[in-house]
Write a protein that holds these residues in place. Structure first.
Motif, PDB file in Angstrom:
ATOM      1  N   ILE A 152       0.835  -1.204   0.000  1.00  0.00           N
ATOM      2  CA  ILE A 152       0.000   0.000   0.000  1.00  0.00           C
ATOM      3  C   ILE A 152       0.868   1.251   0.000  1.00  0.00           C
ATOM      4  O   ILE A 152       0.609   2.205  -0.745  1.00  0.00           O
ATOM      5  CB  ILE A 152      -0.969  -0.021   1.202  1.00  0.00           C
ATOM      6  CG1 ILE A 152      -1.985  -1.154   1.035  1.00  0.00           C
ATOM      7  CG2 ILE A 152      -1.659   1.321   1.383  1.00  0.00           C
ATOM      8  CD1 ILE A 152      -2.793  -1.461   2.282  1.00  0.00           C
ATOM      9  N   VAL A 153       1.908   1.268   0.824  1.00  0.00           N
ATOM     10  CA  VAL A 153       2.804   2.430   0.882  1.00  0.00           C
ATOM     11  C   VAL A 153       3.452   2.661  -0.482  1.00  0.00           C
ATOM     12  O   VAL A 153       3.522   3.793  -0.967  1.00  0.00           O
ATOM     13  CB  VAL A 153       3.867   2.249   1.986  1.00  0.00           C
ATOM     14  CG1 VAL A 153       4.973   3.276   1.868  1.00  0.00           C
ATOM     15  CG2 VAL A 153       3.216   2.318   3.355  1.00  0.00           C
ATOM     16  N   ARG A 154       3.930   1.611  -1.119  1.00  0.00           N
ATOM     17  CA  ARG A 154       4.575   1.753  -2.434  1.00  0.00           C
ATOM     18  C   ARG A 154       3.594   2.266  -3.485  1.00  0.00           C
ATOM     19  O   ARG A 154       3.937   3.120  -4.297  1.00  0.00           O
ATOM     20  CB  ARG A 154       5.180   0.417  -2.861  1.00  0.00           C
ATOM     21  CG  ARG A 154       5.861   0.424  -4.198  1.00  0.00           C
ATOM     22  CD  ARG A 154       6.910   1.493  -4.400  1.00  0.00           C
ATOM     23  NE  ARG A 154       7.925   1.489  -3.371  1.00  0.00           N
ATOM     24  CZ  ARG A 154       8.854   2.437  -3.280  1.00  0.00           C
ATOM     25  NH1 ARG A 154       8.894   3.448  -4.137  1.00  0.00           N
ATOM     26  NH2 ARG A 154       9.748   2.403  -2.323  1.00  0.00           N
ATOM     27  N   VAL A 155       2.362   1.787  -3.462  1.00  0.00           N
ATOM     28  CA  VAL A 155       1.353   2.256  -4.413  1.00  0.00           C
ATOM     29  C   VAL A 155       1.056   3.738  -4.181  1.00  0.00           C
ATOM     30  O   VAL A 155       0.977   4.520  -5.141  1.00  0.00           O
ATOM     31  CB  VAL A 155       0.067   1.400  -4.313  1.00  0.00           C
ATOM     32  CG1 VAL A 155      -1.092   2.044  -5.049  1.00  0.00           C
ATOM     33  CG2 VAL A 155       0.322  -0.001  -4.855  1.00  0.00           C
ATOM     34  N   VAL A 156       0.921   4.146  -2.934  1.00  0.00           N
ATOM     35  CA  VAL A 156       0.661   5.564  -2.624  1.00  0.00           C
ATOM     36  C   VAL A 156       1.828   6.431  -3.093  1.00  0.00           C
ATOM     37  O   VAL A 156       1.626   7.508  -3.672  1.00  0.00           O
ATOM     38  CB  VAL A 156       0.386   5.751  -1.106  1.00  0.00           C
ATOM     39  CG1 VAL A 156       0.414   7.221  -0.718  1.00  0.00           C
ATOM     40  CG2 VAL A 156      -0.943   5.118  -0.737  1.00  0.00           C
ATOM     41  N   ILE A 157       3.051   5.974  -2.874  1.00  0.00           N
ATOM     42  CA  ILE A 157       4.224   6.725  -3.330  1.00  0.00           C
ATOM     43  C   ILE A 157       4.216   6.866  -4.848  1.00  0.00           C
ATOM     44  O   ILE A 157       4.467   7.952  -5.377  1.00  0.00           O
ATOM     45  CB  ILE A 157       5.528   6.061  -2.849  1.00  0.00           C
ATOM     46  CG1 ILE A 157       5.692   6.287  -1.348  1.00  0.00           C
ATOM     47  CG2 ILE A 157       6.744   6.587  -3.610  1.00  0.00           C
ATOM     48  CD1 ILE A 157       6.831   5.504  -0.716  1.00  0.00           C
ATOM     49  N   GLN A 158       3.920   5.785  -5.557  1.00  0.00           N
ATOM     50  CA  GLN A 158       3.884   5.843  -7.023  1.00  0.00           C
ATOM     51  C   GLN A 158       2.790   6.799  -7.513  1.00  0.00           C
ATOM     52  O   GLN A 158       3.000   7.540  -8.475  1.00  0.00           O
ATOM     53  CB  GLN A 158       3.684   4.446  -7.613  1.00  0.00           C
ATOM     54  CG  GLN A 158       4.855   3.508  -7.403  1.00  0.00           C
ATOM     55  CD  GLN A 158       6.147   4.047  -7.986  1.00  0.00           C
ATOM     56  OE1 GLN A 158       7.031   4.443  -7.239  1.00  0.00           O
ATOM     57  NE2 GLN A 158       6.259   4.086  -9.288  1.00  0.00           N
ATOM     58  N   ILE A 159       1.652   6.783  -6.860  1.00  0.00           N
ATOM     59  CA  ILE A 159       0.565   7.695  -7.235  1.00  0.00           C
ATOM     60  C   ILE A 159       0.995   9.139  -6.997  1.00  0.00           C
ATOM     61  O   ILE A 159       0.774  10.018  -7.849  1.00  0.00           O
ATOM     62  CB  ILE A 159      -0.729   7.351  -6.467  1.00  0.00           C
ATOM     63  CG1 ILE A 159      -1.303   6.032  -6.975  1.00  0.00           C
ATOM     64  CG2 ILE A 159      -1.762   8.478  -6.595  1.00  0.00           C
ATOM     65  CD1 ILE A 159      -2.449   5.489  -6.134  1.00  0.00           C
ATOM     66  N   CYS A 160       1.618   9.407  -5.867  1.00  0.00           N
ATOM     67  CA  CYS A 160       2.098  10.769  -5.567  1.00  0.00           C
ATOM     68  C   CYS A 160       3.132  11.223  -6.593  1.00  0.00           C
ATOM     69  O   CYS A 160       3.088  12.371  -7.046  1.00  0.00           O
ATOM     70  CB  CYS A 160       2.685  10.839  -4.164  1.00  0.00           C
ATOM     71  SG  CYS A 160       1.461  10.715  -2.855  1.00  0.00           S
ATOM     72  N   LYS A 161       4.047  10.346  -6.950  1.00  0.00           N
ATOM     73  CA  LYS A 161       5.047  10.701  -7.956  1.00  0.00           C
ATOM     74  C   LYS A 161       4.389  11.038  -9.286  1.00  0.00           C
ATOM     75  O   LYS A 161       4.759  12.014  -9.939  1.00  0.00           O
ATOM     76  CB  LYS A 161       6.030   9.534  -8.153  1.00  0.00           C
ATOM     77  CG  LYS A 161       7.032   9.389  -7.036  1.00  0.00           C
ATOM     78  CD  LYS A 161       7.825   8.114  -7.115  1.00  0.00           C
ATOM     79  CE  LYS A 161       8.762   8.059  -8.275  1.00  0.00           C
ATOM     80  NZ  LYS A 161       9.645   6.878  -8.228  1.00  0.00           N
TER      81      LYS A 161
END
Length: 177
Positions: A152-161
């Motif tokens: 979940i953290v990695r997906v949120v980071i990718q979305i933010c990027k």
């Protein structure tokens, strides 16, 4: 720079700490990948072992207040819950890292099957050693849901990027994780 005199080399604490932080030109990407794989594998092995064989071991026989095969550590409910949460988070993070670092390489499918099987074995072990009286099924589900946190953290980071890149008109590159 070669020294011509016999005096001891000068030691600078500032330069020492700077060399610890500055990694430019020291490690090639494939070396870093290998280092990360070794560290992630060690973390996965230690956390898996801790989950399968909890601190303090398991009760060897039934009695009026405990059942054989259940974790002795579970008698301290809060401490055991913290242990399970942190151990599960560490295991799932290291397995997620292993999967990401081996993505697209030969035998990736075998690595994926092995790591997913290891996670399932861990879950079955936790389920077997955790007394149902100590940890109700709702709390147990929370512990298992913790395993999804790294993804979940990695997906949120990718979305933010992606959002930051879109807002900048594709001109700005952001490094987040």
């Amino acid at each position: 720079m070669e020294r011509t005199d016999n005096s001891p080399p000068k030691f600078s604490l500032r330069e020492f700490f700077k060399s610890l932080i500055d990694h430019k030109g020291k490690n090639k990407p494939e070396e870093v990948r290998n280092y990360l794989l070794v560290v992630a594998t060690l973390i996965a092995a230690v956390t898996f072992q801790a989950g399968v064989n909890p601190p303090g071991g398991v009760w060897q026989e039934n009695s009026h207040d405990h059942k054989a095969g259940r974790a002795i550590y579970a008698s301290d409910v809060m401490a055991f819950y913290v242990f399970l949460t942190c151990n599960t988070l560490a295991l799932s993070s290291s397995i997620f890292l292993i999967i990401n670092l081996t993505w697209g390489f030969p035998f990736f499918l075998e690595v994926l099957v092995a790591t997913v099987s290891m996670l399932m074995t861990y879950g079955a072990s936790i389920f077997a050693i955790t007394p149902t009286e100590t940890m109700p099924s709702v709390q147990f589900r929370y512990v298992l849901a913790i395993a999804a946190v790294p993804i979940i953290v990695r997906v949120v980071i990718q979305i933010c990027k992606y959002v930051l890149w879109k807002w900048s008109g594709g001109k700005c590159k952001f490094y987040i994780g």
